[in-house]
Design an enzyme around this catalytic site. Structure first.
Site, PDB file in Angstrom:
ATOM      1  CD  GLU A   1      13.494 102.451 120.709  1.00 53.86           C
ATOM      2  OE1 GLU A   1      13.592 101.202 119.650  1.00 53.86           O
ATOM      3  OE2 GLU A   1      12.808 103.807 121.034  1.00 53.86           O
TER       4      GLU A   1
ATOM      5  CB  SER B   1      15.168 103.749 111.681  1.00 53.68           C
ATOM      6  OG  SER B   1      14.613 105.197 111.536  1.00 53.68           O
TER       7      SER B   1
ATOM      8  N   GLY C   1      11.064 106.236 114.233  1.00 53.08           N
ATOM      9  CA  GLY C   1       9.315 106.448 112.840  1.00 53.08           C
ATOM     10  C   GLY C   1      10.016 106.789 111.239  1.00 53.08           C
TER      11      GLY C   1
ATOM     12  CG  HIS D   1       8.878 104.688 122.963  1.00 53.28           C
ATOM     13  ND1 HIS D   1       8.820 105.264 121.305  1.00 53.28           N
ATOM     14  CD2 HIS D   1       9.951 103.894 121.432  1.00 53.28           C
ATOM     15  CE1 HIS D   1       8.659 105.639 120.538  1.00 53.28           C
ATOM     16  NE2 HIS D   1       9.899 104.568 120.553  1.00 53.28           N
TER      17      HIS D   1
END
Ligand SMILES: O=C(CO)COP(=O)(O)O
Length: 286
Positions: free
Chosen positions: A184, A228, A190, A112
């Site tokens: 991502e 998001s 975030g 991640h």
């Protein structure tokens, strides 16, 4: 995308959440209870494969609280957000692939953006983790994506392709039974992020698919988008793009949020299945 790249079926659309570093045991248990109640009431759309990645402290609790939810293991998977790529032993502070599996994980998230940037995880380490996950019988969920600076330099495709290639580089002769890659972009994730525009998402997904077609033509792979995702954009993302699922953070940190997104994705698929456009969620083969 060639038709040989995946064996994804019509009923496979992934919707999952990482809780990241949130939730006490009590909060995790409450979330699991709500999900279990919804499942027993038939409120989880059958088209979806859900996954939930609690912090490792809550994995076994969530597993136990979901027991009896009557979602078979293919439709609701638990996973870990990380694990160490070596056997049990003297590695202070880490947990092995086998240990998270023992605690209820069937999948493990690797690479991640937050781990790459906050903890300095390298492509080499992530590759070792992917191989260890496959050896342990876990489905790797590998996150890839460019930083804002890399995007501004026009390097998105080379960065994303490089990360996917590197992540698969440790597999050798190991063949993952199933593999998920989440595109991502770091700048989309975030509270400071903004969801990527559909064109940007499409470009990133296409790069991932291209590398998978070259490197793992015979594996069952799923390519997801994350960053998001929320109630306002989930339906468009689920129906308008060549995407096998959505990977959500904040918007699914409540069970109600996850269930709401599940219904939005399923509804979008049903609505689009009556049009000429064939959305990813109902596409039979790619
Ligand atoms: O990082 C994410 C999923 O892995 C996405 O997080 P947000 O949905 O909170 O932007």
């Amino acid at each position: 995308m060639t038709s040989t790249t995946t064996t994804t079926t019509a009923s496979t659309f992934w919707l999952g959440t990482s809780w990241k570093m949130t939730k006490t045991l009590a909060e995790a248990g409450d979330y699991a209870d709500e999900l279990r109640t919804a499942a027993l009431a038939g409120q989880v759309p059958p088209e979806l494969r859900l996954f939930v990645l609690p912090p490792v402290t809550a994995l076994a609790t969530v597993r136990d609280r979901l027991d009896g939810a009557q979602l078979d293991r293919a439709r609701l998977l638990l996973g870990a957000q990380n694990a160490y790529p070596g056997p049990e032993g003297p590695v202070t502070g880490e947990v092995s692939m086998g240990m998270v599996r023992d605690a209820g994980a069937r999948m493990v998230e690797l690479g991640h953006a937050e781990r790459r940037t906050l903890l300095g995880e390298t492509d080499e380490l992530i590759a070792a983790k992917v191989a260890a996950a496959v050896s342990a019988g876990l489905i790797p969920l590998v996150c890839v994506g460019e930083t804002a600076a890399e995007r501004d330099r026009g390097d998105t495709a080379s960065v994303v392709a490089g990360q996917v290639r590197a992540a698969l580089g440790g597999l050798g002769r190991l063949a993952p039974a199933e593999l998920l890659i989440a595109y991502e972009p770091h700048w989309a994730i975030g509270a400071q992020g903004r969801a990527a525009a559909p064109d940007d998402v499409a470009d990133g997904l296409a790069v991932v698919r291209q590398v998978l077609a070259e490197e793992l033509p015979d594996s069952t792979t799923g390519v997801l988008y994350g960053g998001s995702v929320d109630a306002g954009n989930a339906a468009d993302l689920a129906s308008g793009l060549d995407v096998d699922g959505l990977f959500v953070g904040r918007a699914a940190w409540t069970a109600a949020g996850l269930l709401d997104l599940a219904h939005r994705c399923a509804d979008a698929a049903r609505a689009h299945s009556t049009t000429d456009q064939v959305p990813a969620i109902v596409r039979k083969d790619r």
